[in-house]
Design a protein around this motif. Sequence first.
Motif, PDB file in Angstrom:
ATOM      1  N   VAL A  53       0.898  -1.092   0.119  1.00  0.00           N
ATOM      2  CA  VAL A  53      -0.114  -0.216  -0.036  1.00  0.00           C
ATOM      3  C   VAL A  53       0.752   1.035  -0.040  1.00  0.00           C
ATOM      4  N   PRO A  54       0.497   2.387  -0.370  1.00  0.00           N
ATOM      5  CA  PRO A  54       1.006   3.695  -0.396  1.00  0.00           C
ATOM      6  C   PRO A  54       1.755   4.036   1.095  1.00  0.00           C
ATOM      7  N   ILE A  55       2.823   4.939   0.851  1.00  0.00           N
ATOM      8  CA  ILE A  55       3.487   5.440   2.211  1.00  0.00           C
ATOM      9  C   ILE A  55       2.534   6.100   3.024  1.00  0.00           C
ATOM     10  N   SER A  56       1.647   6.709   2.692  1.00  0.00           N
ATOM     11  CA  SER A  56       0.777   7.831   3.513  1.00  0.00           C
ATOM     12  C   SER A  56       0.249   7.124   4.740  1.00  0.00           C
ATOM     13  N   PRO A  57      -0.495   6.116   4.722  1.00  0.00           N
ATOM     14  CA  PRO A  57      -1.419   5.455   5.636  1.00  0.00           C
ATOM     15  C   PRO A  57      -0.283   5.236   6.803  1.00  0.00           C
ATOM     16  N   TYR A  58       0.871   5.049   6.290  1.00  0.00           N
ATOM     17  CA  TYR A  58       1.910   4.315   7.578  1.00  0.00           C
ATOM     18  C   TYR A  58       2.430   5.801   8.304  1.00  0.00           C
ATOM     19  N   VAL A  59       2.795   6.785   7.353  1.00  0.00           N
ATOM     20  CA  VAL A  59       3.067   8.049   8.038  1.00  0.00           C
ATOM     21  C   VAL A  59       2.134   8.759   8.988  1.00  0.00           C
ATOM     22  N   THR A  60       0.842   8.733   8.373  1.00  0.00           N
ATOM     23  CA  THR A  60      -0.100   9.565   8.963  1.00  0.00           C
ATOM     24  C   THR A  60      -0.748   8.824  10.296  1.00  0.00           C
ATOM     25  N   THR A  61      -0.375   7.473  10.349  1.00  0.00           N
ATOM     26  CA  THR A  61      -0.811   6.599  11.541  1.00  0.00           C
ATOM     27  C   THR A  61       0.431   6.941  12.551  1.00  0.00           C
ATOM     28  N   ILE A  62       1.609   6.797  12.163  1.00  0.00           N
ATOM     29  CA  ILE A  62       2.584   7.154  13.175  1.00  0.00           C
ATOM     30  C   ILE A  62       2.650   8.553  13.929  1.00  0.00           C
ATOM     31  N   SER A  63       2.363   9.867  12.982  1.00  0.00           N
ATOM     32  CA  SER A  63       2.160  10.933  13.389  1.00  0.00           C
ATOM     33  C   SER A  63       1.084  10.995  14.411  1.00  0.00           C
ATOM     34  N   PHE A  64      -0.157  10.411  13.817  1.00  0.00           N
ATOM     35  CA  PHE A  64      -1.253  10.710  14.874  1.00  0.00           C
ATOM     36  C   PHE A  64      -0.979   9.679  16.078  1.00  0.00           C
ATOM     37  N   VAL A  65      -0.540   8.951  16.168  1.00  0.00           N
ATOM     38  CA  VAL A  65      -0.036   8.097  17.516  1.00  0.00           C
ATOM     39  C   VAL A  65       0.748   8.908  18.284  1.00  0.00           C
ATOM     40  N   ILE A  66       1.831   9.352  17.757  1.00  0.00           N
ATOM     41  CA  ILE A  66       2.609  10.483  18.646  1.00  0.00           C
ATOM     42  C   ILE A  66       1.661  11.432  19.093  1.00  0.00           C
ATOM     43  N   TYR A  67       0.888  12.288  18.321  1.00  0.00           N
ATOM     44  CA  TYR A  67      -0.128  13.369  18.801  1.00  0.00           C
ATOM     45  C   TYR A  67      -0.982  12.857  19.949  1.00  0.00           C
ATOM     46  N   VAL A  68      -1.432  11.608  19.876  1.00  0.00           N
ATOM     47  CA  VAL A  68      -2.244  11.059  20.956  1.00  0.00           C
ATOM     48  C   VAL A  68      -1.681  10.959  21.991  1.00  0.00           C
ATOM     49  N   VAL A  69      -0.177  10.272  21.954  1.00  0.00           N
ATOM     50  CA  VAL A  69       0.512  10.130  23.212  1.00  0.00           C
ATOM     51  C   VAL A  69       0.729  11.470  23.975  1.00  0.00           C
ATOM     52  N   CYS A  70       1.013  12.518  23.042  1.00  0.00           N
ATOM     53  CA  CYS A  70       1.389  13.819  23.624  1.00  0.00           C
ATOM     54  C   CYS A  70       0.309  14.470  24.337  1.00  0.00           C
ATOM     55  N   ARG A  71      -1.060  14.154  23.706  1.00  0.00           N
ATOM     56  CA  ARG A  71      -2.175  14.530  24.412  1.00  0.00           C
ATOM     57  C   ARG A  71      -2.258  14.115  25.831  1.00  0.00           C
ATOM     58  N   VAL A  72      -2.114  12.491  25.736  1.00  0.00           N
ATOM     59  CA  VAL A  72      -2.038  11.992  27.057  1.00  0.00           C
ATOM     60  C   VAL A  72      -1.041  12.506  28.114  1.00  0.00           C
ATOM     61  N   ALA A  89       0.168  15.327  28.392  1.00  0.00           N
ATOM     62  CA  ALA A  89      -0.318  16.956  28.827  1.00  0.00           C
ATOM     63  C   ALA A  89      -1.360  16.628  29.573  1.00  0.00           C
ATOM     64  N   ALA A  90      -2.447  15.664  29.438  1.00  0.00           N
ATOM     65  CA  ALA A  90      -3.516  15.335  30.378  1.00  0.00           C
ATOM     66  C   ALA A  90      -3.208  15.095  31.557  1.00  0.00           C
ATOM     67  N   ARG A 121      -0.058  15.331  33.101  1.00  0.00           N
ATOM     68  CA  ARG A 121       0.412  16.405  33.843  1.00  0.00           C
ATOM     69  C   ARG A 121      -0.670  17.441  34.220  1.00  0.00           C
ATOM     70  N   ALA A 122      -1.451  17.678  33.546  1.00  0.00           N
ATOM     71  CA  ALA A 122      -2.482  18.748  34.191  1.00  0.00           C
ATOM     72  C   ALA A 122      -3.314  18.333  35.097  1.00  0.00           C
ATOM     73  N   ARG A 123      -3.514  16.883  35.385  1.00  0.00           N
ATOM     74  CA  ARG A 123      -4.389  16.367  36.576  1.00  0.00           C
ATOM     75  C   ARG A 123      -3.299  16.360  37.579  1.00  0.00           C
ATOM     76  N   ARG A 124      -2.261  16.015  37.258  1.00  0.00           N
ATOM     77  CA  ARG A 124      -1.212  15.897  38.434  1.00  0.00           C
ATOM     78  C   ARG A 124      -0.827  17.495  39.089  1.00  0.00           C
ATOM     79  N   GLY A 125      -0.869  18.338  38.192  1.00  0.00           N
ATOM     80  CA  GLY A 125      -0.713  19.652  38.570  1.00  0.00           C
ATOM     81  C   GLY A 125      -2.009  20.248  39.527  1.00  0.00           C
ATOM     82  N   VAL A 126      -3.099  19.782  39.012  1.00  0.00           N
ATOM     83  CA  VAL A 126      -4.235  20.048  39.728  1.00  0.00           C
ATOM     84  C   VAL A 126      -4.304  19.284  41.340  1.00  0.00           C
ATOM     85  N   SER A 127      -3.988  18.092  41.203  1.00  0.00           N
ATOM     86  CA  SER A 127      -3.783  17.344  42.519  1.00  0.00           C
ATOM     87  C   SER A 127      -2.580  17.950  43.397  1.00  0.00           C
ATOM     88  N   ASP A 128      -1.780  18.538  42.973  1.00  0.00           N
ATOM     89  CA  ASP A 128      -0.706  19.170  43.783  1.00  0.00           C
ATOM     90  C   ASP A 128      -1.090  20.111  44.561  1.00  0.00           C
TER      91      ASP A 128
END
Length: 301
Positions: A257-276, A278-279, A281-288
């Motif tokens: 299959v073309p390269i684009s599904p692989y690139v977009t999936t990896i990029s999306f997973v990285i974004y989701v991990v970064c959101r998790v 960040a969230a 950290r935000a919960r930990r900061g509120v708790s502190d």
Amino acid sequence: MNGVDWAELWSQVFNFADYGELLALLHNSIIAGAVLGVVGGLIGVFVMSRDMAFAVHGISELSFAGASAGLLFGVGVVEGSIVGSIAAALIIGFLGAKSRDRNSIIAVLMPFGLGLGILCLALYPGRSANKFGLLTGQIVAVDDPRLNSLIAISIVVVVGLLIVWRPLTFASVDADVASARGVPVRALSIVFMVLLGLAVAVSVQVVGSLLVLSILVTPAAAALRVSSSPIVVPLLSMLFAVLSLVGGILLALGGSVPISPYVTTISFVIYVVCRVVAASRARRGVSDRRVSARRPVALDA
């Protein structure tokens, strides 16, 4: 009714037979992916700070139209892509000073560019793989001349960004204050749009026009989720973009299959991990803060 043959489906997406022999053939593609990752990650920071993610998609459609015209008339895909990207960038830069005007101009350019590109591809008598590759990307077409042109254009973009980095950052944060301080905001905007057009043109050659956002927007958006440092964010953005492109190329080598599904999936997973992250950290900061608020205040004797 026949069911889905999951084994055959898996073999089309991931098939690592003769992987070593095939890997040697993609030396240029891996270098191109790493170079584009650096360019995309670096310019993506300004795309996010200037709220121009929609502009990237608009430029990519005109880049697709230019590449399609270059393919049809034999001028060259790279040359046509650059002409289309810069034309779109200049139109948006000159006419779209305000965000509302810019979005309406982009919305007009996008269907025009896509329709023009489809027309050129429909008239092109060559292989269908060349047509499909302009939309979804391809990793086998990076020969030495194309790699050299890609690296040269990428150097121009990176050097241009480094030259205007400080005033462009100032203008991106607060254009009115920057203009009052004597910063040539209008000229910087045009320069940035030209650099963005060049970055889109070279990215389209690998990931395709439809999915260029995964390189020029998603890595920077992910980096901004986990840091606000003016130094850390560009570094993380470049790292995420390189991982997405090089990782996508290596995975695409083992499938049909073309390269684009692989690139977009990896990029999306990285974004989701970064959101998790960040969230979390935000919960930990509120708790502190809650714990600190409950502690008794020690009185001075």
